[in-house]
Design a protein around this motif. Structure first.
Motif, PDB file in Angstrom:
ATOM      1  N   LEU A 176      51.620  89.325  98.728  1.00  0.00           N
ATOM      2  CA  LEU A 176      50.272  88.861  98.413  1.00  0.00           C
ATOM      3  C   LEU A 176      49.824  89.365  97.046  1.00  0.00           C
ATOM      4  O   LEU A 176      49.240  88.610  96.249  1.00  0.00           O
ATOM      5  CB  LEU A 176      49.304  89.333  99.499  1.00  0.00           C
ATOM      6  CG  LEU A 176      47.850  88.873  99.396  1.00  0.00           C
ATOM      7  CD1 LEU A 176      47.758  87.360  99.524  1.00  0.00           C
ATOM      8  CD2 LEU A 176      47.001  89.540 100.471  1.00  0.00           C
ATOM      9  N   TYR A 177      50.116  90.624  96.762  1.00  0.00           N
ATOM     10  CA  TYR A 177      49.716  91.199  95.475  1.00  0.00           C
ATOM     11  C   TYR A 177      50.424  90.510  94.310  1.00  0.00           C
ATOM     12  O   TYR A 177      49.805  90.237  93.272  1.00  0.00           O
ATOM     13  CB  TYR A 177      50.024  92.691  95.456  1.00  0.00           C
ATOM     14  CG  TYR A 177      49.804  93.338  94.111  1.00  0.00           C
ATOM     15  CD1 TYR A 177      48.524  93.460  93.575  1.00  0.00           C
ATOM     16  CD2 TYR A 177      50.882  93.788  93.352  1.00  0.00           C
ATOM     17  CE1 TYR A 177      48.322  94.025  92.321  1.00  0.00           C
ATOM     18  CE2 TYR A 177      50.691  94.358  92.108  1.00  0.00           C
ATOM     19  CZ  TYR A 177      49.410  94.476  91.587  1.00  0.00           C
ATOM     20  OH  TYR A 177      49.214  95.029  90.348  1.00  0.00           O
ATOM     21  N   HIS A 179      51.534  87.500  94.114  1.00  0.00           N
ATOM     22  CA  HIS A 179      51.301  86.063  93.955  1.00  0.00           C
ATOM     23  C   HIS A 179      49.831  85.664  94.043  1.00  0.00           C
ATOM     24  O   HIS A 179      49.527  84.470  94.177  1.00  0.00           O
ATOM     25  CB  HIS A 179      52.100  85.305  95.021  1.00  0.00           C
ATOM     26  CG  HIS A 179      53.581  85.475  94.892  1.00  0.00           C
ATOM     27  ND1 HIS A 179      54.339  84.826  93.931  1.00  0.00           N
ATOM     28  CD2 HIS A 179      54.459  86.255  95.587  1.00  0.00           C
ATOM     29  CE1 HIS A 179      55.607  85.178  94.044  1.00  0.00           C
ATOM     30  NE2 HIS A 179      55.715  86.043  95.040  1.00  0.00           N
ATOM     31  N   SER A 180      48.918  86.620  93.948  1.00  0.00           N
ATOM     32  CA  SER A 180      47.496  86.262  94.005  1.00  0.00           C
ATOM     33  C   SER A 180      46.657  87.287  93.255  1.00  0.00           C
ATOM     34  O   SER A 180      47.117  88.399  92.963  1.00  0.00           O
ATOM     35  CB  SER A 180      47.021  86.164  95.463  1.00  0.00           C
ATOM     36  OG  SER A 180      47.056  87.441  96.085  1.00  0.00           O
ATOM     37  N   GLY A 181      45.427  86.917  92.991  1.00  0.00           N
ATOM     38  CA  GLY A 181      44.477  87.821  92.363  1.00  0.00           C
ATOM     39  C   GLY A 181      43.647  88.545  93.406  1.00  0.00           C
ATOM     40  O   GLY A 181      43.730  88.257  94.606  1.00  0.00           O
ATOM     41  N   TRP A 182      42.788  89.457  92.942  1.00  0.00           N
ATOM     42  CA  TRP A 182      42.033  90.273  93.888  1.00  0.00           C
ATOM     43  C   TRP A 182      41.055  89.448  94.718  1.00  0.00           C
ATOM     44  O   TRP A 182      40.777  89.782  95.874  1.00  0.00           O
ATOM     45  CB  TRP A 182      41.311  91.403  93.157  1.00  0.00           C
ATOM     46  CG  TRP A 182      40.143  90.994  92.304  1.00  0.00           C
ATOM     47  CD1 TRP A 182      40.155  90.723  90.975  1.00  0.00           C
ATOM     48  CD2 TRP A 182      38.790  90.820  92.754  1.00  0.00           C
ATOM     49  NE1 TRP A 182      38.882  90.381  90.549  1.00  0.00           N
ATOM     50  CE2 TRP A 182      38.028  90.450  91.617  1.00  0.00           C
ATOM     51  CE3 TRP A 182      38.149  90.947  93.972  1.00  0.00           C
ATOM     52  CZ2 TRP A 182      36.662  90.186  91.691  1.00  0.00           C
ATOM     53  CZ3 TRP A 182      36.785  90.685  94.061  1.00  0.00           C
ATOM     54  CH2 TRP A 182      36.052  90.317  92.925  1.00  0.00           C
ATOM     55  N   GLN A 183      40.557  88.329  94.118  1.00  0.00           N
ATOM     56  CA  GLN A 183      39.607  87.507  94.887  1.00  0.00           C
ATOM     57  C   GLN A 183      40.295  86.882  96.100  1.00  0.00           C
ATOM     58  O   GLN A 183      39.747  86.892  97.214  1.00  0.00           O
ATOM     59  CB  GLN A 183      39.022  86.403  93.996  1.00  0.00           C
ATOM     60  CG  GLN A 183      38.224  86.920  92.815  1.00  0.00           C
ATOM     61  CD  GLN A 183      39.066  87.047  91.549  1.00  0.00           C
ATOM     62  OE1 GLN A 183      40.280  87.227  91.614  1.00  0.00           O
ATOM     63  NE2 GLN A 183      38.408  86.937  90.401  1.00  0.00           N
ATOM     64  N   ALA A 184      41.505  86.350  95.888  1.00  0.00           N
ATOM     65  CA  ALA A 184      42.252  85.749  96.994  1.00  0.00           C
ATOM     66  C   ALA A 184      42.647  86.809  98.026  1.00  0.00           C
ATOM     67  O   ALA A 184      42.648  86.552  99.235  1.00  0.00           O
ATOM     68  CB  ALA A 184      43.498  85.046  96.466  1.00  0.00           C
ATOM     69  N   GLN A 185      42.953  87.994  97.549  1.00  0.00           N
ATOM     70  CA  GLN A 185      43.308  89.082  98.459  1.00  0.00           C
ATOM     71  C   GLN A 185      42.115  89.470  99.331  1.00  0.00           C
ATOM     72  O   GLN A 185      42.246  89.657 100.553  1.00  0.00           O
ATOM     73  CB  GLN A 185      43.803  90.286  97.660  1.00  0.00           C
ATOM     74  CG  GLN A 185      45.105  90.048  96.918  1.00  0.00           C
ATOM     75  CD  GLN A 185      45.340  91.032  95.794  1.00  0.00           C
ATOM     76  OE1 GLN A 185      44.783  92.136  95.789  1.00  0.00           O
ATOM     77  NE2 GLN A 185      46.165  90.651  94.824  1.00  0.00           N
ATOM     78  N   LEU A 187      39.544  87.584 100.097  1.00  0.00           N
ATOM     79  CA  LEU A 187      39.266  86.479 101.009  1.00  0.00           C
ATOM     80  C   LEU A 187      40.253  86.495 102.183  1.00  0.00           C
ATOM     81  O   LEU A 187      39.862  86.276 103.340  1.00  0.00           O
ATOM     82  CB  LEU A 187      39.345  85.147 100.266  1.00  0.00           C
ATOM     83  CG  LEU A 187      39.099  83.893 101.113  1.00  0.00           C
ATOM     84  CD1 LEU A 187      37.705  83.924 101.730  1.00  0.00           C
ATOM     85  CD2 LEU A 187      39.290  82.628 100.265  1.00  0.00           C
ATOM     86  N   THR A 188      41.520  86.778 101.882  1.00  0.00           N
ATOM     87  CA  THR A 188      42.539  86.857 102.944  1.00  0.00           C
ATOM     88  C   THR A 188      42.189  87.955 103.939  1.00  0.00           C
ATOM     89  O   THR A 188      42.273  87.763 105.157  1.00  0.00           O
ATOM     90  CB  THR A 188      43.927  87.117 102.342  1.00  0.00           C
ATOM     91  OG1 THR A 188      44.265  86.060 101.434  1.00  0.00           O
ATOM     92  CG2 THR A 188      44.990  87.212 103.427  1.00  0.00           C
TER      93      THR A 188
END
Length: 423
Positions: A176-177, A179-185, A187-188
């Motif tokens: 997750l880290y 392949h995504s930014g902190w906002q997506a993290q 939200l997840t």
């Protein structure tokens, strides 16, 4: 030894030290309440240990991967580490069941220690990355065949566990880290917490009916028993505190660590960082307490309120440590905790093996040989430590502190020689 965030090492060290004490009392029948898990709903200091370590795993993922390399080599490294951690946890479950033919007594102990040595060499040693992957994969597949291949010795071996959960959370939050930014993290993590609450409280339990949070009858227990019958926690046999469904909110605990690590790497002053960390911690604690009213904190179920509360506690403590150690430079007192914090996996694994070894060495009852032989650990405690204390709880705690001191000596030697063992 490369530069490290000392406050994080101290928090990790504090967590490992508390884990060692709570997992190794002299007598489980005489333990002070704060050193026990909550009976069901609630949260004691002991219940903070595991989520704090998962939180630290998340922080470490960010601090150890400054460039977000998501290429094949990085993926292989993540998967290899996941398999190694998972297999170490599985081996602790397999240890007492390892047997060949008619081996018994010291011969069986020697056999188990030989297997332990092979596992340690295979999973702790550093060598060619591809070979590490194939060895870890081979160990994992072998254990799965043993557990599910109809071998009677392993048909009830426990599959879930603490290290197993750490491995799964590490795998998912690392990907997750990358392949995504902190906002997506963020939200997840939120979706995992809300989704888990909905699953646990709104979906009827198959064959049982009404959704509930009781022992053994909730939907998480139903899923554990459906997918891993016979391979669950020996105390319950029908559900597991590190079960399948409750791993989802545990991932959110790791995500809280990811977000914390991102803040620590942000282009902010040390003063700004510790203030943001502390405020986030207080908000997490408050949110956890508020959610507790309708979705009680529960470590065995890893409820969403438990995630918020424990992550908030970890954040607040880290903020205070960061302020004094990394911002103000007040670090003369930290060495003891750093010594424990830089080699956590050594303690995690071997502190589980050593009691098993001591219990495997049988000693005749010194006062009544007609009674059944007892393990060496029980013998030493009952006849050489407990008699020196009038309160059995103090004797039990003294044993745990002696065991902690034993580990300090080992870790101090490793620290002095700059030996850090990573899986």
């Amino acid at each position: 030894m490369k530069s490290r965030l000392v406050s994080l090492d101290v928090l990790r060290g504090l967590t490992i030290m508390l884990m060692t004490v709570v997992n190794n009392p002299g007598d489980w029948g005489h333990v002070y309440a704060p050193l026990l898990h909550a009976e069901w709903h609630g949260c004691t200091p002991t219940d903070l240990v595991f989520p704090t370590f998962l939180f630290i795993v998340g922080v470490s993922v960010v601090l150890a991967s400054p460039n977000k390399d998501s290429g094949p080599a990085a993926l292989q490294k993540i998967v290899t580490r996941t398999l190694r951690i998972f297999c170490l946890g599985l081996f602790l479950s397999f240890w007492s069941k390892i047997n060949i033919g008619g081996t018994e007594g010291l011969a069986l102990l020697a056999l188990r220690l030989a297997f332990t040595l092979l596992i340690v060499i295979a999973l702790f040693s550093e060598y060619h990355p591809k070979r590490q992957f194939y060895v870890a994969l081979a160990v994992f597949v072998s254990m799965m065949i043993a557990a599910f291949g109809g071998f009677s010795d392993f048909e009830t071996v426990r599959i879930p566990g603490v290290l197993q959960r750490i491995a799964i959370v590490y795998l998912i939050i690392s990907l997750l880290y990358l392949h995504s930014g902190w906002q997506a993290q963020a939200l997840t993590g939120l979706l995992l917490l809300v989704g888990y609450w909905a699953i646990m409280t709104l979906i009827p339990v198959p064959e049982m009916g009404t959704p509930n949070l009781d022992k053994g009858t909730n939907i998480a227990a139903w899923l554990d028993n459906l997918l891993l019958p016979g391979h669950l926690w020996v105390t319950s046999k029908t559900w597991d505190p590190e079960g399948i469904l409750s791993t989802l909110p545990a991932i959110a605990t790791g995500i809280a660590g990811l977000l914390t690590g991102t803040l620590l790497r942000a282009n902010l002053s040390g003063t700004e960082k510790w203030r943001y960390l502390f405020v986030a911690g207080v908000l997490g604690i408050a949110a956890g307490l508020a959610w507790h009213v309708v979705f009680p904190m529960n470590k065995a179920l890893w409820t969403s309120s438990f995630v918020l509360y424990t992550a908030g506690m970890a954040l607040a403590v880290l903020a205070i440590l960061y302020f004094f150690i990394d911002v103000k430079g007040v670090n003369g007192w930290t060495k003891l905790f750093v010594i424990f914090g830089v080699n956590p996996m050594v303690v995690f694994f071997f502190s589980g093996i050593i009691p098993r070894v001591l219990s495997s060495i049988k000693v005749a009852h010194p006062l009544d040989p007609s009674q059944a032989a007892m393990g060496l650990q029980t013998f030493l405690y009952k006849f050489y430590l407990e008699p020196h204390f009038s309160d059995p709880k103090n004797a039990s705690l003294a044993y745990a502190l002696i065991y902690l001191s034993f580990w300090f000596l080992i870790l101090y030697i490793l620290f002095k020689r700059k030996l850090i063992f990573k899986v």
